[in-house]
Design a protein around this motif. Structure first.
Motif, short mmCIF file in Angstrom:
data_model
loop_
_atom_site.label_atom_id
_atom_site.label_comp_id
_atom_site.label_asym_id
_atom_site.label_seq_id
_atom_site.Cartn_x
_atom_site.Cartn_y
_atom_site.Cartn_z
N GLY A 50 0.81 -1.21 0.00
CA GLY A 50 0.00 0.00 0.00
C GLY A 50 0.84 1.26 0.00
N ARG A 51 0.17 2.39 -0.22
CA ARG A 51 0.87 3.68 -0.31
C ARG A 51 1.38 4.11 1.07
NH1 ARG A 51 -0.86 1.45 -4.93
NH2 ARG A 51 -2.15 2.81 -6.23
N ALA A 99 8.74 6.86 -6.87
CA ALA A 99 7.55 6.23 -7.43
C ALA A 99 6.32 6.47 -6.55
CB ALA A 99 7.79 4.72 -7.59
N ALA A 100 6.52 6.49 -5.24
CA ALA A 100 5.38 6.58 -4.32
C ALA A 100 4.82 7.99 -4.18
CB ALA A 100 5.79 6.07 -2.94
N LEU A 148 7.66 10.88 8.72
CA LEU A 148 7.13 9.62 9.26
C LEU A 148 5.92 9.87 10.16
CD1 LEU A 148 7.42 6.57 9.57
CD2 LEU A 148 9.08 6.98 11.41
N ILE A 149 5.98 10.90 10.98
CA ILE A 149 4.86 11.22 11.88
C ILE A 149 3.62 11.61 11.08
CG2 ILE A 149 4.04 12.85 13.63
CD1 ILE A 149 6.97 12.97 14.64
N LEU A 150 3.78 12.49 10.09
CA LEU A 150 2.63 12.97 9.32
C LEU A 150 2.00 11.86 8.49
CD1 LEU A 150 4.09 16.43 8.22
CD2 LEU A 150 2.15 16.06 9.76
N VAL A 151 2.82 11.01 7.88
CA VAL A 151 2.30 9.89 7.10
C VAL A 151 1.51 8.94 7.99
CG1 VAL A 151 2.94 7.84 5.78
CG2 VAL A 151 4.01 10.02 5.26
N THR A 152 2.01 8.70 9.20
CA THR A 152 1.35 7.79 10.13
C THR A 152 -0.02 8.31 10.56
OG1 THR A 152 3.51 7.04 10.93
CG2 THR A 152 1.62 6.57 12.33
N LEU A 153 -0.19 9.62 10.61
CA LEU A 153 -1.46 10.21 11.04
C LEU A 153 -2.55 10.12 9.97
CD1 LEU A 153 -0.16 13.44 12.84
CD2 LEU A 153 -1.14 11.39 13.92
N THR A 157 -4.77 5.32 1.06
CA THR A 157 -5.50 6.00 -0.01
C THR A 157 -6.70 5.16 -0.47
OG1 THR A 157 -4.23 5.03 -1.82
CG2 THR A 157 -3.35 7.02 -0.82
N PRO A 158 -7.81 5.81 -0.83
CA PRO A 158 -9.00 5.07 -1.29
C PRO A 158 -8.75 4.20 -2.52
CG PRO A 158 -9.59 7.31 -0.71
CD PRO A 158 -8.09 7.24 -0.67
N PRO A 159 -8.04 4.67 -3.57
CA PRO A 159 -7.84 3.80 -4.73
C PRO A 159 -7.12 2.50 -4.40
CG PRO A 159 -7.40 6.07 -5.34
CD PRO A 159 -7.55 6.05 -3.85
#
Length: 487
Positions: free
Chosen positions: A83-84, A127-128, A184-189, A193-195
């Protein structure tokens, strides 16, 4: 991490929170690219305890490109299987390790390993990042959010050069690496993604995530229903072995056309000097200014122009068509590169008086403006929009491979190019190459501004992808149901 009581926060702010995690990572990427510009300068000083050969220096600047390849090979599988969100989280680990090792390095080998770790993480994120941002965003905000990748690069380059100018290189490395902790903190919060959830058949989780990002307005509801229905159709048509699936995929226009476009996009991105200039800003600007401007001052001049233009591009990309912004940037860059090359030739031949020998600085800064305005943001914006969901991970990986190969080739050959044909000849080669790539893209690149990801996919399939009245009524029904549930 999703909470149930989030509706007091606007969908735009929620999208901004998710995008900010990727933005912080890309700031770190800009710092990775630019850090050799200050690292190598400090290591050349007589008092430096760590000595490097010219060959070491070129490898330290360019090895990111080779390490990018490995990261980009891993990225499609990670994006598809993990996953993203988890891919974004895991990509911070090698880069954090790379900066820590760089700060503690005692020799060239440790520096090369640290840069390789940074490059590996960058490859995954290359890529991500556009995929994640595009899937986080509503169509009306997608252009501005994707343009923040350019802003992030410019910010990271400025931060690396400022820290490297004010601090000892080990302290500067720790300061630059700290942005990955924030990422890392912001991504974890933020949720997945819906798709991606739709592609895995996780309908309930997809709806929940979609509503977290987009709210419940009719246009969002109809987009959600189309997303879910299209994924059901794709799932129902999957047959045969993995090898057969790949063979079928590469023959589909909705796969090979976007992939070809992104190959040219990333070749354009690198051949315009996008990564060469930050890595070799000081020696390049010393040559351009003929020593009339202090090296650190000229480096910060370039960084400030790049940063201000990157901020401007966030608004320009969201207001103007993608093609308009790209070709405006290409035309400005080509004209400025060729003019700077001509002035450098004339100066070397003694045709420009000594009091005006600084004049090539002006077109050089205009070139920085042009490439940052159009050539830096648009490839990343297009990369996030152009691939269909079914092939998004694979397409991003293949096109990213060209990005990493060109990164290595262009940065590794830059010192040789500067030595053999000078900055003037290098500018001429870059300007000509940018013009050639621009001509190909003029005929290949469609306009994507304001279109949903589904409509862009339909364009490459050659079918009409407009959302009709049936889907509109479905979206309105879903909104009414939500209102009833909320009392």
């Amino acid at each position: 991490m999703m909470t149930e009581n989030y509706e007091w926060i606007s969908p735009f702010v929620r999208q901004l929170l998710a995008v900010s995690g990727v933005v912080m990572y890309m700031i770190g990427t800009g710092a990775n690219i630019a850090f050799p510009g200050v690292l190598l300068q400090q290591l050349r000083e007589p008092a430096s305890a760590l000595r490097l050969t010219p060959d070491h220096e070129s490898w330290i600047a360019s090895i990111l490109g080779l390490a990018l390849i490995l990261g980009i090979v891993v990225a499609p599988f990670s994006l598809q299987k993990l996953g993203r969100k988890l891919t974004n989280q895991l990509s911070t680990l090698p880069t954090l390790g790379g900066w820590a090792l760089l700060a503690a390095a005692r020799g060239p080998t440790a520096l090369l390993i640290s840069r390789s770790l940074q490059g590996f993480g960058m490859g995954i994120q290359a890529a991500a990042a556009p995929v994640s941002i595009a899937e986080y965003s509503a169509p009306k905000h997608r252009g501005a959010f994707l343009a923040t990748i350019a802003f992030s690069f410019a910010t990271g380059m400025l931060i690396a050069h400022v820290f490297g100018t004010l601090l000892y290189w080990r302290s500067a490395a720790l300061a630059c690496g700290s942005v990955y902790v924030l990422s890392l903190i912001l991504v974890t919060l933020s949720p997945e993604t819906p798709p991606f959830l739709a592609s895995k058949g996780l309908t309930d989780q997809c709806r929940k995530s979609f509503h977290w990002f987009r709210g419940y307005d009719p246009s969002s509801e109809k987009e959600l229903e189309i997303l879910l229905n299209s994924q059901k159709q794709i799932t129902g048509t999957r047959r045969g072995s993995r090898w057969q699936a790949y063979r079928q995929t590469v023959r589909k226009p909705e796969f090979y056309k976007p992939t070809l476009i992104m190959m040219f996009m990333f070749i354009l991105f690198q051949i315009s000097g996008m990564t060469v200039v930050p890595s070799y800003t000081v020696p390049m600007m010393e040559e351009v200014s003929a020593g009339t401007i202090d090296a650190n001052v000229s480096m910060l001049m370039v960084d400030v122009v790049r940063f201000v233009t990157a901020v401007l591009s966030c608004f320009v990309v969201n207001k103007l068509n993608r093609r308009t912004v790209l070709f405006l940037g290409i035309n400005i860059s080509v004209a400025a590169l060729l003019l700077a090359s001509l002035l450098l030739y004339l100066r070397d031949d003694g045709c420009i008086p000594d009091e005006y020998k600084w004049t090539p600085v002006i077109p050089t800064l205009v070139y920085i403006f042009g490439k940052t305005l159009g050539i830096l943001p648009i490839p990343w914006a297009i990369a996030g929009e152009i691939f269909p969901l079914e092939y998004r991970s694979l397409g991003s990986g293949i096109s990213g491979m060209f990005l990493s190969i060109m990164f290595f080739v262009v940065v590794k050959t830059a010192p040789f190019s500067f030595e053999q044909i000078g900055v003037s000849g290098t500018f001429c080669v870059y300007g000509t190459s940018v013009a050639i790539c621009g001509m190909f893209l003029y005929f290949l690149l469609p306009e994507t501004k304001g279109k949903t990801l589904y409509e862009i996919e339909c364009h490459f399939k050659g079918i009409k992808g407009d959302i009709g009245q049936t889907e509109l009524h479905e979206g309105e029904k879903m909104l009414e149901l939500k209102k009833v549930e909320c009392g």
